[in-house]
Write a protein that holds these residues in place. Structure first.
Motif, PDB file in Angstrom:
ATOM      1  N   THR A 105       0.834  -1.208   0.000  1.00 24.98           N
ATOM      2  CA  THR A 105       0.000   0.000   0.000  1.00 24.98           C
ATOM      3  C   THR A 105       0.867   1.255   0.000  1.00 24.98           C
ATOM      4  O   THR A 105       0.436   2.334  -0.420  1.00 24.98           O
ATOM      5  CB  THR A 105      -0.938   0.008   1.221  1.00 24.98           C
ATOM      6  N   ASN A 106       2.113   1.096   0.459  1.00 22.82           N
ATOM      7  CA  ASN A 106       3.053   2.218   0.474  1.00 22.82           C
ATOM      8  C   ASN A 106       3.266   2.820  -0.902  1.00 22.82           C
ATOM      9  O   ASN A 106       3.678   3.980  -1.013  1.00 22.82           O
ATOM     10  CB  ASN A 106       4.404   1.751   1.026  1.00 22.82           C
ATOM     11  N   VAL A 137     -10.069  -3.967   6.929  1.00 21.96           N
ATOM     12  CA  VAL A 137      -9.643  -2.972   7.927  1.00 21.96           C
ATOM     13  C   VAL A 137      -8.130  -2.800   7.878  1.00 21.96           C
ATOM     14  O   VAL A 137      -7.611  -1.682   7.998  1.00 21.96           O
ATOM     15  CB  VAL A 137     -10.095  -3.393   9.340  1.00 21.96           C
ATOM     16  N   MET A 138      -7.401  -3.908   7.690  1.00 21.92           N
ATOM     17  CA  MET A 138      -5.942  -3.839   7.598  1.00 21.92           C
ATOM     18  C   MET A 138      -5.506  -2.932   6.447  1.00 21.92           C
ATOM     19  O   MET A 138      -4.594  -2.103   6.597  1.00 21.92           O
ATOM     20  CB  MET A 138      -5.363  -5.238   7.403  1.00 21.92           C
ATOM     21  N   CYS A 139      -6.153  -3.080   5.290  1.00 23.02           N
ATOM     22  CA  CYS A 139      -5.787  -2.260   4.129  1.00 23.02           C
ATOM     23  C   CYS A 139      -6.087  -0.778   4.368  1.00 23.02           C
ATOM     24  O   CYS A 139      -5.297   0.097   3.997  1.00 23.02           O
ATOM     25  CB  CYS A 139      -6.527  -2.757   2.889  1.00 23.02           C
ATOM     26  N   CYS A 140      -7.224  -0.490   5.004  1.00 27.44           N
ATOM     27  CA  CYS A 140      -7.563   0.908   5.314  1.00 27.44           C
ATOM     28  C   CYS A 140      -6.587   1.492   6.327  1.00 27.44           C
ATOM     29  O   CYS A 140      -6.098   2.623   6.173  1.00 27.44           O
ATOM     30  CB  CYS A 140      -8.992   0.992   5.850  1.00 27.44           C
ATOM     31  N   PHE A 141      -6.279   0.710   7.353  1.00 21.02           N
ATOM     32  CA  PHE A 141      -5.307   1.143   8.358  1.00 21.02           C
ATOM     33  C   PHE A 141      -3.951   1.392   7.709  1.00 21.02           C
ATOM     34  O   PHE A 141      -3.278   2.399   7.990  1.00 21.02           O
ATOM     35  CB  PHE A 141      -5.194   0.076   9.448  1.00 21.02           C
ATOM     36  N   VAL A 156      -7.064   9.241  12.381  1.00 16.91           N
ATOM     37  CA  VAL A 156      -7.858   8.203  11.712  1.00 16.91           C
ATOM     38  C   VAL A 156      -7.099   6.876  11.712  1.00 16.91           C
ATOM     39  O   VAL A 156      -7.687   5.807  11.942  1.00 16.91           O
ATOM     40  CB  VAL A 156      -8.203   8.627  10.273  1.00 16.91           C
ATOM     41  N   ALA A 157      -5.794   6.917  11.491  1.00 15.27           N
ATOM     42  CA  ALA A 157      -4.984   5.698  11.505  1.00 15.27           C
ATOM     43  C   ALA A 157      -5.055   5.016  12.867  1.00 15.27           C
ATOM     44  O   ALA A 157      -5.161   3.781  12.962  1.00 15.27           O
ATOM     45  CB  ALA A 157      -3.539   6.022  11.145  1.00 15.27           C
ATOM     46  N   GLY A 158      -5.005   5.808  13.936  1.00 15.34           N
ATOM     47  CA  GLY A 158      -5.084   5.247  15.281  1.00 15.34           C
ATOM     48  C   GLY A 158      -6.408   4.552  15.542  1.00 15.34           C
ATOM     49  O   GLY A 158      -6.458   3.458  16.123  1.00 15.34           O
ATOM     50  N   LEU A 159      -7.500   5.163  15.094  1.00 17.37           N
ATOM     51  CA  LEU A 159      -8.823   4.560  15.269  1.00 17.37           C
ATOM     52  C   LEU A 159      -8.945   3.253  14.488  1.00 17.37           C
ATOM     53  O   LEU A 159      -9.532   2.269  14.974  1.00 17.37           O
ATOM     54  CB  LEU A 159      -9.902   5.548  14.826  1.00 17.37           C
ATOM     55  N   LEU A 160      -8.390   3.211  13.279  1.00 15.50           N
ATOM     56  CA  LEU A 160      -8.429   1.993  12.470  1.00 15.50           C
ATOM     57  C   LEU A 160      -7.566   0.890  13.085  1.00 15.50           C
ATOM     58  O   LEU A 160      -7.908  -0.306  12.979  1.00 15.50           O
ATOM     59  CB  LEU A 160      -7.959   2.296  11.049  1.00 15.50           C
TER      60      LEU A 160
END
Length: 411
Positions: free
Chosen positions: A307-308, A361-365, A341-345
């Protein structure tokens, strides 16, 4: 007569420090600036590939070496601890010898270490190898320093983010390829599982060696002594060694005394640090929790790291856009929103129980935590231009310290 860069096509594309004001990541590497960009991210890509080539094979290695959960956790922390000091030192080293030599030489020194993995026979030896392999990640600091010395303020956020983002995909690609390399070697007759995983590490070692040589042979340093907007310098042969040492120490302590550098290090610890820990454990997590096979676990883990390719560059792009419109304050606000947002995910990832929900969820995080890292290094060049190498090293070390802390909490 005004001096033009020999590779420049037009004067307006460079500022007075010979930094380019244009950044086109998909353009050919024909100019020194873009050649530097491509060599730098590719070299760092190989270092991430090497460092994270061990985790996707952990389910096999742990059975062969009789590793306990505590051994695996300690080895994971050791892999990050090895890069803390090296990252902190890399900044001043770049100030002294330049990022090209610093990254190229470190790559060549650390490449053979991954081969030592093939002769590890005890948990203690395995932990030591993971500690030493982590030193190669200090090339990240040289990567970001190099981009800052080659690209102007208007595009440096994007340049930093693209260089680091594309490089970080190495942690994802290795999750995908190492199980395939292992399976391919295992396919040959009379090759045991123990032999196959040991031979697999020849590939990352050779790969990192090649990229280190490419950087040293074809890389380009910005020869302008004021490239980081330092006060005008005098020729090296006219500098008293004592005065040079005092000046260097002054730069180092000025950077270490800047509280903004420590704040960025903390933020980076809880973005990039958490990302590296996830790279370290995600394949084993899906293998154990959901019962997927080794290659499936590697493929899922690869999605996180790869994803990077777009997420971190997007963070740098947003940082530059917000910086042009609202100044540094715009860069900071966008960083705060994305990292929150990253912390919440991240919290949500630990609470979902189904395979596909966890993957989504992993991909969104992954997207948000990597974008946050790009946003952080969109701020770094504006903290202290005189102590840029020190601030970069502090921030980079903060990432690895965060990884160590996170790994220990999850062990």
């Amino acid at each position: 007569m005004e001096k033009h860069h020999p590779m420049s096509n037009k004067q307006s594309s460079h500022d007075s420090y010979e930094k380019t004001t244009e950044f086109r990541p998909f353009s050919p590497a024909v100019t020194p600036h873009m050649r530097t960009f491509h060599l730098s991210w590719f070299n760092l890509f190989s270092c991430f590939f090497t460092t994270f080539s061990i985790p996707p094979l952990l389910p096999i290695i742990r059975d062969d070496l009789n590793l306990t959960a505590a051994d695996i956790g300690t080895a994971g922390s050791a892999s990050f601890a090895g890069s803390i000091l090296s990252r902190l030192l890399m900044g001043p080293i770049c100030d002294l010898v330049g990022p090209r030599k610093a990254s190229g030489i470190l790559s060549l020194i650390t490449a053979p270490i991954i081969l030592i993995t093939s002769i590890a026979s005890t948990p203690g030896e395995f932990i030591v190898v993971r500690f030493l392999v982590g030193f190669s990640l200090a090339t990240f600091v040289a990567n970001q320093y190099w981009m800052t010395s080659m690209f102007s303020e208007t595009v440096v956020g994007s340049a930093n983010a693209f260089a680091a983002g594309w490089a970080n995909t190495g942690a994802g690609v290795t999750q995908l390829l190492m199980p395939i390399i292992y399976s391919s070697i295992l396919y040959f007759p009379h090759v045991s599982s123990s032999t196959a995983w040991r031979l697999s590490f020849i590939v990352p070692a050779v790969f990192q060696t090649i990229t280190g040589i490419l950087v040293l042979v074809f890389g380009h340093d910005n020869k302008n002594k004021n490239k980081n907007q330092y006060p005008p310098t005098t020729p090296l042969d006219s500098i008293n060694p004592k005065e040079s040492l005092e000046s260097t120490l002054k730069v180092i302590f000025r950077g270490l005394g800047d509280y903004r550098g420590w704040i960025l290090a903390l933020l980076y610890g809880f973005s990039f640090g958490v990302e590296m820990t996830t790279d370290n454990i995600i394949a084993e997590y899906f293998y154990d929790r959901f019962g997927v096979n080794l290659q499936s676990a590697g493929t899922i883990a690869a999605c996180f790291g790869m994803t990077n390719f777009f997420a971190r560059p997007m963070g740098g792009f947003v940082s530059d856009k917000m910086g042009k419109r609202f100044g540094v304050r715009g860069r900071l606000w966008s960083l705060w929103i994305v990292q929150t947002v990253a912390g919440l995910l991240c919290v949500l990832l630990g609470r979902v129980n189904s395979l596909w929900s966890s993957i989504i969820v992993m991909c969104c995080f992954s997207a948000f935590v990597q974008a946050a890292s790009g946003l952080i290094f969109g701020v770094v060049p504006f903290v202290s231009k005189r102590s840029l190498g020190v601030i970069s090293g502090m921030t980079g070390s903060g990432g690895t310290i965060g990884a160590v802390v996170t790994q220990m909490l999850l062990s």
